[in-house]
Write a protein that holds these residues in place. Sequence first.
Motif, PDB file in Angstrom:
ATOM      1  N   SER A  22       0.777  -1.224   0.173  1.00  0.00           N
ATOM      2  CA  SER A  22       0.075  -0.043  -0.126  1.00  0.00           C
ATOM      3  C   SER A  22       0.774   1.213  -0.063  1.00  0.00           C
ATOM      4  N   ALA A  23       1.897   1.226   0.709  1.00  0.00           N
ATOM      5  CA  ALA A  23       2.975   2.414   0.691  1.00  0.00           C
ATOM      6  C   ALA A  23       3.503   2.632  -0.546  1.00  0.00           C
ATOM      7  N   GLN A  24       3.770   1.779  -1.426  1.00  0.00           N
ATOM      8  CA  GLN A  24       4.209   1.614  -2.895  1.00  0.00           C
ATOM      9  C   GLN A  24       3.033   2.270  -3.738  1.00  0.00           C
ATOM     10  N   LEU A  25       2.032   1.918  -3.333  1.00  0.00           N
ATOM     11  CA  LEU A  25       0.915   2.564  -4.344  1.00  0.00           C
ATOM     12  C   LEU A  25       0.293   3.767  -3.773  1.00  0.00           C
ATOM     13  N   MET A  31      -7.426   0.741   2.765  1.00  0.00           N
ATOM     14  CA  MET A  31      -7.999   0.705   1.383  1.00  0.00           C
ATOM     15  C   MET A  31      -7.278  -0.491   0.375  1.00  0.00           C
ATOM     16  N   PHE A  32      -6.045  -0.528   0.902  1.00  0.00           N
ATOM     17  CA  PHE A  32      -5.439  -1.683  -0.012  1.00  0.00           C
ATOM     18  C   PHE A  32      -6.083  -3.228   0.327  1.00  0.00           C
ATOM     19  N   SER A  33      -6.292  -3.270   1.721  1.00  0.00           N
ATOM     20  CA  SER A  33      -6.968  -4.298   2.235  1.00  0.00           C
ATOM     21  C   SER A  33      -8.352  -4.681   1.697  1.00  0.00           C
ATOM     22  N   LYS A  34      -9.138  -3.487   1.286  1.00  0.00           N
ATOM     23  CA  LYS A  34     -10.454  -3.828   0.747  1.00  0.00           C
ATOM     24  C   LYS A  34     -10.371  -4.174  -0.765  1.00  0.00           C
ATOM     25  N   GLN A  46      -3.780   1.858 -10.584  1.00  0.00           N
ATOM     26  CA  GLN A  46      -3.396   0.660  -9.628  1.00  0.00           C
ATOM     27  C   GLN A  46      -3.092  -0.561  -9.958  1.00  0.00           C
ATOM     28  N   VAL A  47      -3.897  -1.220 -10.997  1.00  0.00           N
ATOM     29  CA  VAL A  47      -3.604  -2.531 -11.419  1.00  0.00           C
ATOM     30  C   VAL A  47      -2.288  -2.476 -12.222  1.00  0.00           C
ATOM     31  N   LEU A  54       4.803  -6.101  -8.499  1.00  0.00           N
ATOM     32  CA  LEU A  54       4.864  -7.556  -8.095  1.00  0.00           C
ATOM     33  C   LEU A  54       5.363  -8.401  -9.177  1.00  0.00           C
ATOM     34  N   ASN A  55       6.047  -7.596 -10.230  1.00  0.00           N
ATOM     35  CA  ASN A  55       6.744  -8.438 -11.230  1.00  0.00           C
ATOM     36  C   ASN A  55       5.820  -9.306 -11.776  1.00  0.00           C
TER      37      ASN A  55
END
Length: 96
Positions: A22-25, A31-34, A46-47, A54-55
């Motif tokens: 989430s920090a990198q996003l 929000m990332f958890s959701k 974001q995708v 995540l390569n």
Amino acid sequence: MKLANRIKELRESQGLLQRQLSAQLEIDTPMFSKIERGERRAKREQVLKIAEILNENKDVLLSLWLTDQLLDVVNGEEQALQALKMAEKDIKANKK
């Protein structure tokens, strides 16, 4: 939830915590958890960023993202398969 499941699988396989991703996003962890639980839809940008972090092949994640959106729209519709087949024809025709 196809995208959510794949994101979680990739994140866990790489030993990353939700807060790290989430920090990198540049979004908060809740929000990332959701997004990862499929309770919130990720934005296209974001995708793409998740794929980079995540390569993962961006086309794979974008396809999962679009699949989730399509399923949200047609879920419960009796004519869903017929509509998807018609849309497929139009998509193929527009590629030419």
